[in-house]
Each structure stands twice: as C-alpha cells, then as structure tokens.
Design a protein around this motif. Structure first.
Motif, PDB file in Angstrom:
ATOM      1  N   TYR A  95       0.671  -1.191   0.106  1.00  0.00           N
ATOM      2  CA  TYR A  95      -0.146  -0.100  -0.129  1.00  0.00           C
ATOM      3  C   TYR A  95       0.652   1.302   0.012  1.00  0.00           C
ATOM      4  O   TYR A  95       1.752   1.260   1.095  1.00  0.00           O
ATOM      5  CB  TYR A  95      -1.147  -0.040   1.283  1.00  0.00           C
ATOM      6  N   VAL A  96       0.697   1.950  -0.982  1.00  0.00           N
ATOM      7  CA  VAL A  96       1.641   3.337  -1.148  1.00  0.00           C
ATOM      8  C   VAL A  96       0.739   4.368  -1.391  1.00  0.00           C
ATOM      9  O   VAL A  96      -0.251   4.387  -2.061  1.00  0.00           O
ATOM     10  CB  VAL A  96       2.532   3.162  -2.491  1.00  0.00           C
ATOM     11  N   HIS A  97       0.879   5.585  -0.612  1.00  0.00           N
ATOM     12  CA  HIS A  97       0.417   6.837  -0.569  1.00  0.00           C
ATOM     13  C   HIS A  97       1.307   7.633  -1.118  1.00  0.00           C
ATOM     14  O   HIS A  97       2.413   7.835  -0.868  1.00  0.00           O
ATOM     15  CB  HIS A  97      -0.363   7.214   0.853  1.00  0.00           C
ATOM     16  N   SER A  98       0.894   8.715  -1.922  1.00  0.00           N
ATOM     17  CA  SER A  98       1.601   9.623  -2.375  1.00  0.00           C
ATOM     18  C   SER A  98       0.926  10.951  -2.732  1.00  0.00           C
ATOM     19  O   SER A  98      -0.183  11.257  -2.788  1.00  0.00           O
ATOM     20  CB  SER A  98       2.084   9.100  -4.063  1.00  0.00           C
ATOM     21  N   ALA A  99       1.904  12.081  -2.743  1.00  0.00           N
ATOM     22  CA  ALA A  99       1.320  13.207  -3.084  1.00  0.00           C
ATOM     23  C   ALA A  99       0.677  13.274  -4.514  1.00  0.00           C
ATOM     24  O   ALA A  99       1.185  12.573  -5.461  1.00  0.00           O
ATOM     25  CB  ALA A  99       2.582  14.268  -3.214  1.00  0.00           C
ATOM     26  N   PRO A 100      -0.498  13.996  -4.700  1.00  0.00           N
ATOM     27  CA  PRO A 100      -0.907  13.510  -5.875  1.00  0.00           C
ATOM     28  C   PRO A 100      -0.509  14.045  -7.274  1.00  0.00           C
ATOM     29  O   PRO A 100      -0.530  13.088  -8.267  1.00  0.00           O
ATOM     30  CB  PRO A 100      -2.346  14.831  -5.761  1.00  0.00           C
ATOM     31  N   SER A 101       0.201  15.097  -7.361  1.00  0.00           N
ATOM     32  CA  SER A 101       0.681  15.506  -8.682  1.00  0.00           C
ATOM     33  C   SER A 101       1.929  14.521  -9.074  1.00  0.00           C
ATOM     34  O   SER A 101       2.117  14.274 -10.113  1.00  0.00           O
ATOM     35  CB  SER A 101       1.353  17.010  -8.668  1.00  0.00           C
ATOM     36  N   ALA A 103       2.180  11.642  -8.254  1.00  0.00           N
ATOM     37  CA  ALA A 103       1.554  10.382  -8.466  1.00  0.00           C
ATOM     38  C   ALA A 103       1.059  10.097  -9.785  1.00  0.00           C
ATOM     39  O   ALA A 103       1.419   9.241 -10.627  1.00  0.00           O
ATOM     40  CB  ALA A 103       0.350  10.050  -7.416  1.00  0.00           C
ATOM     41  N   SER A 104       0.471  11.215 -10.367  1.00  0.00           N
ATOM     42  CA  SER A 104      -0.210  11.160 -11.587  1.00  0.00           C
ATOM     43  C   SER A 104       1.103  11.716 -12.871  1.00  0.00           C
ATOM     44  O   SER A 104       1.064  11.151 -13.973  1.00  0.00           O
ATOM     45  CB  SER A 104      -1.171  12.326 -11.924  1.00  0.00           C
ATOM     46  N   LEU A 105       1.937  12.811 -12.378  1.00  0.00           N
ATOM     47  CA  LEU A 105       3.029  12.872 -13.434  1.00  0.00           C
ATOM     48  C   LEU A 105       4.297  12.507 -13.409  1.00  0.00           C
ATOM     49  O   LEU A 105       4.892  12.083 -14.592  1.00  0.00           O
ATOM     50  CB  LEU A 105       3.098  14.558 -12.952  1.00  0.00           C
TER      51      LEU A 105
END
Length: 306
Positions: A95-101, A103-105
C-alpha cells in the motif's frame, strides 16, 4: 486499549458521511434506513458525541464528526482492502500513498516497470495532500511532499528538483518575455501548496517584489501546469513534474534553467518496522532506481534573462 466501536457501526457512519443521506447509505449497505439510523445512534452513544447534524434538508457532519471521519476513513479503507486481499488469496500486498501531482505526473508513467519486475506484488496506490497515518495502517510507504519534519519515521529524499517559471511557447512569444521584470506585467499562476512560492523566486532573481494577486490559483501542481499550457499565465513549478509537458513542447522555461531554485521536496517515508517487509524493500529499491534515472527535460528555451 479502549473499546473499539463495532465495525458495522463505523461502516454505517462512513457511508452516511460520504453520501450525506441515510437512505443512500442504506441502499449501499443493503440495509434499511432505520437500521442505519440505529447504528449511528448507537455509535454516537458509545462515543458520547453527536456525529451528524440532522435537518429537514438532510444530514451533515458535525465538527466532531468531521474530525472522527478524518481519522477512521483511512483505517476502514485499509481494513476493507486487507479483507479483499485475503479473500482473493493475495498474500503480498503493498500500500503506497503519494502526493497527488507526483503520483499522476511522475509515478504513474513508471509503474508498469515495477509491475513487470515484481508480478507477485499487488500494488495499491492512493493519492492525497494529507499524509497517511501509519498508526492506522493506511499505507506501507508514503511519498510525501514538503519540508521533512516527520519524527520517528524513516525519511529518504528522492531527487533534487529545479523549480522555475514555465509557460507555453505561444505565451512567451506573445508577451516577448526576456526579462524577469516583465513577469510583473503578465498573469502568474499560483500553486498554493508549493514549498517554493513566487515571493521566494523573485527574492532570488530580482530586486522586485512578487505580486500579491495572481491570475489563477490551484492546489495541485498538475492543474497549475495545465493552466500554463492553456496560456492562462506563467507557472512556477518543478521541472520533474513538468517533464512530460517539456518533452511534448507544451511548456518551456521562460528564462532558462539558470533561473531555477533547486529543492529536495519529495521523500519516501515509512516506519522503521516496515523496512523488513519484502514488498517495501523491493518498492524502495525500484523507487530510488527510477529517481536516480530521472533526467530533467530541458528542451528548447529562450535566452536567459538579463
């Protein structure tokens, strides 16, 4: 340990909070509305606080309910995910959590490589500005953005990022941007969550003060970058996050990379006890490998500001 409310009551609470309706929550949980209402009443009685404000217009979370939801929602998600993994025979989940930008970019375009290298690991990725709560079991690894002030956690920097003014080629041509002072006469895009603000950049590269008003404001780097590609203004963003935009020629450095502030702002964070988990070891090794291979896409840029 204090008594934990029944999971059924917590699930009812989360469903009503999310749906803002007893009826919709009941339909989702395959219960009657009265049964859901009874579960909420029992939960409120056990906690000794009112979780919802009820009115003719529906229900909304009370202040105490907002605080409680913020703490238990992630734990319930982790519990449901762990149960589904067990039922489906998945024995090696990560289970990995990431800062949104990021994560997507940056992360998403590279995940196929991790999946191919580790087909035995079932990866679960979530993204939000709020940090995961390791005490609630919300994540194995959290990729955080910000100033590293997280005591009692292992903190590993990923890369150094140049943060600089970026704009579309058409915007640069239209406004004939060549000097730093000209930024005071064009729309600027404000990224509210960035640790490098326009005031920091102007202080480093100009004797002028940054404007106090901005054309548009966003709480995600991705939206700031998209705004710049659409000609809404000049964005002050990381060249790491903007790598795809720079490679495609949708954005260009306004003054070149010599007008960039360099920061270390993204970190892999985890409790020391997680370091022994094989899936965590594999992911961290892959993550640092990808970070070390990341190259700044410079692309064509106009001459530096004088």
């Amino acid at each position: 340990m204090a008594a934990v409310p029944p999971v059924a009551n917590l699930l009812a609470f989360e469903a009503v909070a999310r749906r803002r309706s007893f009826a919709l929550a009941a339909a989702e949980l395959h219960l009657t509305a009265s049964a859901v209402s009874h579960q909420i009443t029992k939960l409120e009685a056990q906690l000794g606080v009112r979780l919802f404000e009820r009115s003719a217009h529906g229900v909304r979370l009370s202040q105490a309910g907002e605080l409680y939801l913020a703490r238990v929602a992630g734990a319930l998600t982790a519990l449901v995910a762990a149960t589904e993994d067990l039922k489906q025979g998945v024995g090696n989940s990560l289970y990995v959590h990431s800062a949104p930008s990021l994560a997507s970019l940056w992360l998403m375009p590279r995940l196929r490589g991790f999946a191919q290298a580790h087909p035995d690991i079932s990866l679960n990725l979530s993204a939000a500005h709020t940090h995961s709560d390791f005490g609630l079991g919300q994540a194995d690894v959290d990729i955080r953005y910000g100033v590293p002030q997280w005591p009692d956690l292992e903190v590993e920097p990923l890369f150094e990022e140049p943060v600089l003014p970026l704009a579309s080629p058409a915007f640069i041509r239209e406004h004939r941007l060549k000097r730093v002072e000209q930024l005071l006469d064009v729309p600027l895009v404000q990224s509210n969550v960035s640790i490098v603000q326009w005031s920091d950049w102007f202080r480093a590269f100009s004797d002028k003060r940054a404007p106090e008003r901005f054309a548009v404001r966003f709480d995600r780097a991705q939206m700031s970058l998209d705004a710049a590609t659409q000609g809404l203004g000049v964005a002050l963003e990381s060249a790491i996050n903007a790598g795809g935009h720079l490679a495609d020629g949708k954005l260009r450095p306004v003054f070149g990379f010599d007008k960039a502030l360099k920061v270390k702002a993204h970190f892999a964070v985890y409790p020391a006890r997680h370091a022994r988990r094989p899936a965590v070891v594999a992911f961290l090794a892959w993550l640092h490998s990808e970070a070390s291979r990341t190259r700044i896409v410079r692309g064509p840029s106009p001459r530096s500001a004088r």
